[in-house]
Design an enzyme around this catalytic site. Structure first.
Site, mmCIF file in Angstrom:
data_model
loop_
_atom_site.group_PDB
_atom_site.id
_atom_site.type_symbol
_atom_site.label_atom_id
_atom_site.label_comp_id
_atom_site.label_asym_id
_atom_site.label_seq_id
_atom_site.Cartn_x
_atom_site.Cartn_y
_atom_site.Cartn_z
ATOM 1 N N SER A 261 -9.988 -5.654 10.201
ATOM 2 C CA SER A 261 -11.285 -5.072 9.859
ATOM 3 C C SER A 261 -12.119 -6.189 9.268
ATOM 4 C CB SER A 261 -11.135 -3.936 8.841
ATOM 5 O OG SER A 261 -10.817 -2.724 9.463
ATOM 6 N N ARG B 99 0.840 -1.196 0.000
ATOM 7 C CA ARG B 99 0.000 0.000 0.000
ATOM 8 C C ARG B 99 0.874 1.245 0.000
ATOM 9 N NH1 ARG B 99 -4.778 -1.798 4.324
ATOM 10 N NH2 ARG B 99 -5.158 -3.833 3.356
ATOM 11 N N ARG C 172 2.803 2.033 10.577
ATOM 12 C CA ARG C 172 2.283 2.311 9.231
ATOM 13 C C ARG C 172 3.397 2.043 8.239
ATOM 14 N NH1 ARG C 172 -2.131 4.915 7.341
ATOM 15 N NH2 ARG C 172 -2.663 5.687 9.417
ATOM 16 N N ARG D 192 1.186 -4.794 13.405
ATOM 17 C CA ARG D 192 0.730 -4.274 14.695
ATOM 18 C C ARG D 192 0.529 -5.383 15.719
ATOM 19 N NH1 ARG D 192 -3.468 0.262 12.206
ATOM 20 N NH2 ARG D 192 -1.843 1.592 11.319
ATOM 21 N N GLU E 22 -5.395 -1.158 15.315
ATOM 22 C CA GLU E 22 -6.240 -2.032 14.499
ATOM 23 C C GLU E 22 -5.402 -3.172 13.926
ATOM 24 O OE1 GLU E 22 -7.808 -2.180 10.042
ATOM 25 O OE2 GLU E 22 -7.904 -0.187 10.961
#
Length: 426
Positions: free
Chosen positions: A352, A263, A278, A391, A349
Site C-alpha cells: 500500500s 499485528r 493473513r 503474499r 495486496e
C-alpha cells in the site's frame, strides 16, 4: 493530525470529506472540536490580557513601594486577577486537552482524487502482465510449501499459536534473499538510505504515525515496559525525525528499512487464514519519504519503485486506487499494489503506497525550514511496502510451480539466492 485552522475556515467541507472516509457523525465531531477550540482561545485571550495587566500593575506597585506610597488596593486587586488567571489557565488546559482528544480520533481528509464509496468502489488504474492461462489445476502455496518441506504452519502454531508460520530450508533462504535484494535495489537504484530500526517503540511513536489510539486493539503491547511491537517499519522510521526541524534543501529524505511486523488482526479470525495470506508476524521492506509540500509526482514515483520488484520477478500485478471508505486512517491517497496468485485465483495486496500530506508530521511535529531565516512548515510524509513478503512468497510459489511438484524461480533471483529451483529433495 488535521490543521485546526482549516477546520475553522470550512467545517462543512471538512465534515463532508470525513464522511467520504466513513466517519460517523463527522459534522457533530467537528462541531464539538471547534466549540472546545473556541473556549480555549477565548480563555487564552482573556488570560493573556490579565497577565499583561498584572505585569504592568506589578511594576507600578514596585515603584509605589520604593517611593514609600501604600499600594494595598492594587495588591488586593492583583490577588483577584491572579485567581482569575489560575481559573483561565485551567480552562485553557482542559479545553486544549479536549481538542487534542477529538483531533486524535479524526482521520486524515481524503484527496480530491479519491472515489466515494467502500472497497467495492476501488478503481484499477493500471495493470502489468496478464495471468497465464493454465489447463491443469494449480495448487495453493500452502500445499506447495508443505510438500516441498519449506513451509511449516503446524510448527509455528505449536510454538506461538496460529498466524506464526515457520519457513525451512530454501523457503527461509528465499525470504532472506528477497529481503536483501529488495533493500539493495531500492538503495542503489531508487536513492533510498538503508536504516536499521528498533522493533519496539513507545506510545508517542505509535501516536505520531496514527496507529494510536485508533488501532490499539490491532497491536501488540508489552505492558511491563509500555512498549509496542511495531506493525510496520513506518512507525520507527517516520519517528526518526519526530520533533525535528529539517533543512529544506535536504528534502526529500528517503529511507528503506527491513523489519518483522506484528499485528494482532483483532476480529480477523476465520478470514484468509490459510498459509501465508493473513498472519500475525511477517517480514516487510518499507519505503518512507519526507517531502516538500509542493513535491509533485512523489507518490507515483513510490508506486513505480515498489512495483518494479514485481516486474523484475515477472509477476502479473495491478495498481488499485482506494476509495474513501477503504482508505487508511492517516492516508489522504493510497494505491494498493496487488499481485496475481494463480493457486488461490486471487489478487493479493503486497504493498500500500500512501500519501499522508502533513497529517503525520503534525502529530509527530516534523517540520522543515525552506530557507535560513524563514518560518518553518510541516513536511509531507509518504510510505509504501517495497514489498511485503508473505503474499509475495505465496505468489512466487503458485506462479512458478511445475507439474512435478517443484518450483522454478525467476532467473533474476539466481545470483541472489545461489539457486533457482526448489524441489522436494532440495
Amino acid at each position: 493530525m488535521l490543521d485546526v485552522k482549516r477546520l475553522r475556515r470550512d467545517p462543512g467541507e471538512a465534515a463532508a470529506s470525513l464522511a467520504r472516509k466513513g466517519v460517523e457523525e463527522a459534522a457533530e465531531k467537528i462541531g464539538l472540536l471547534l466549540r472546545h477550540d473556541r473556549e480555549r482561545r477565548e480563555a487564552l485571550g482573556e488570560a493573556s490580557e490579565l497577565k499583561r495587566l498584572r505585569n504592568r500593575v506589578s511594576k507600578e506597585i514596585g515603584a509605589a513601594k520604593r517611593a514609600g506610597r501604600p499600594a494595598v488596593a492594587e495588591m488586593a486587586r492583583m490577588r483577584e486577577v491572579g485567581e482569575r488567571i489560575a481559573v483561565l489557565d485551567a480552562r485553557v488546559a482542559e479545553s486544549g486537552a479536549a481538542v487534542e482528544a477529538v483531533m486524535a480520533g479524526l482521520p486524515n481528509l481524503p484527496d480530491a482524487r479519491v472515489p466515494p464509496g467502500g472497497a467495492e468502489a476501488n478503481e484499477v488504474v493500471r495493470k502489468w502482465g496478464e495471468p497465464a492461462s493454465v489447463r491443469r489445476p494449480l495448487r495453493p502455496h500452502w500445499e506447495i510449501g508443505e510438500a516441498l518441506g519449506i513451509l511449516d504452519v503446524a510448527a509455528g502454531t505449536k510454538v506461538s499459536g496460529s498466524g506464526f508460520p515457520v519457513l525451512r530450508g530454501r523457503g527461509a533462504a528465499l525470504q532472506r534473499g528477497l529481503i536483501n535484494w529488495m533493500i539493495g535495489l531500492h538503495a542503489a537504484n531508487h536513492g533510498y538510505t538503508e536504516v536499521r530500526v528498533p522493533y519496539l517503540v513507545g506510545q508517542e511513536a505509535m501516536t505520531g504515525t496514527g496507529q494510536l489510539p485508533k488501532f490499539a486493539d490491532e497491536s501488540y503491547l508489552v505492558d511491563r515496559d509500555g512498549l509496542w511491537l511495531i506493525p510496520t517499519a513506518e512507525v520507527p522510521v517516520t519517528n526518526l525525525h519526530r520533533d525535528e526541524i529539517l533543512a529544506g534543501g535536504g528534502l526529500p529524505k528517503k529511507y528503506v528499512a527491513y523489519s518483522p511486523c506484528f499485528r494482532r488482526e483483532a476480529g480477523a479470525a476465520g478470514r484468509d487464514t490459510r498459509g501465508l495470506l493473513r498472519v500475525h508476524q511477517f517480514d516487510k521492506v518499507e519505503l518512507v519519504r519526507f517531502e516538500h509540500p509542493d513535491a509533485a509526482g512523489a507518490l507515483d514515483d513510490l508506486v513505480g519503485e515498489a512495483s518494479r520488484i514485481l516486474e523484475l520477478l515477472g509477476l502479473p500485478h495491478r495498481i488499485v486506487l482506494l476509495a474513501g471508505g477503504d482508505l487508511g486512517f492517516s492516508a489522504s491517497l493510497t494505491y494498493d499494489i496487488e499481485v496475481w496468485a494463480p493457486g488461490v485465483e486471487r489478487w493479493l495486496e503486497v504493498s500500500s503506497c500512501s500519501a499522508f500530506t502533513d497529517f503525520q508530521a503534525r502529530r509527530a511535529n516534523i517540520r522543515f525550514r525552506p530557507r535560513p531565516g524563514e518560518s518553518t512548515e510541516f513536511v509531507h510524509t509518504l510510505n509504501g511496502s517495497g514489498l511485503a513478503l508473505p503474499r509475495l512468497l505465496a505468489a512466487l510459489l503458485e506462479t512458478y510451480q511445475r507439474e512435478d511438484g517443484s518450483v522454478r524461480l525467476p532467473e533474476a533471483l539466481g545470483p541472489i539466492l545461489g539457486f533457482t529451483e526448489i524441489s522436494p529433495a532440495a
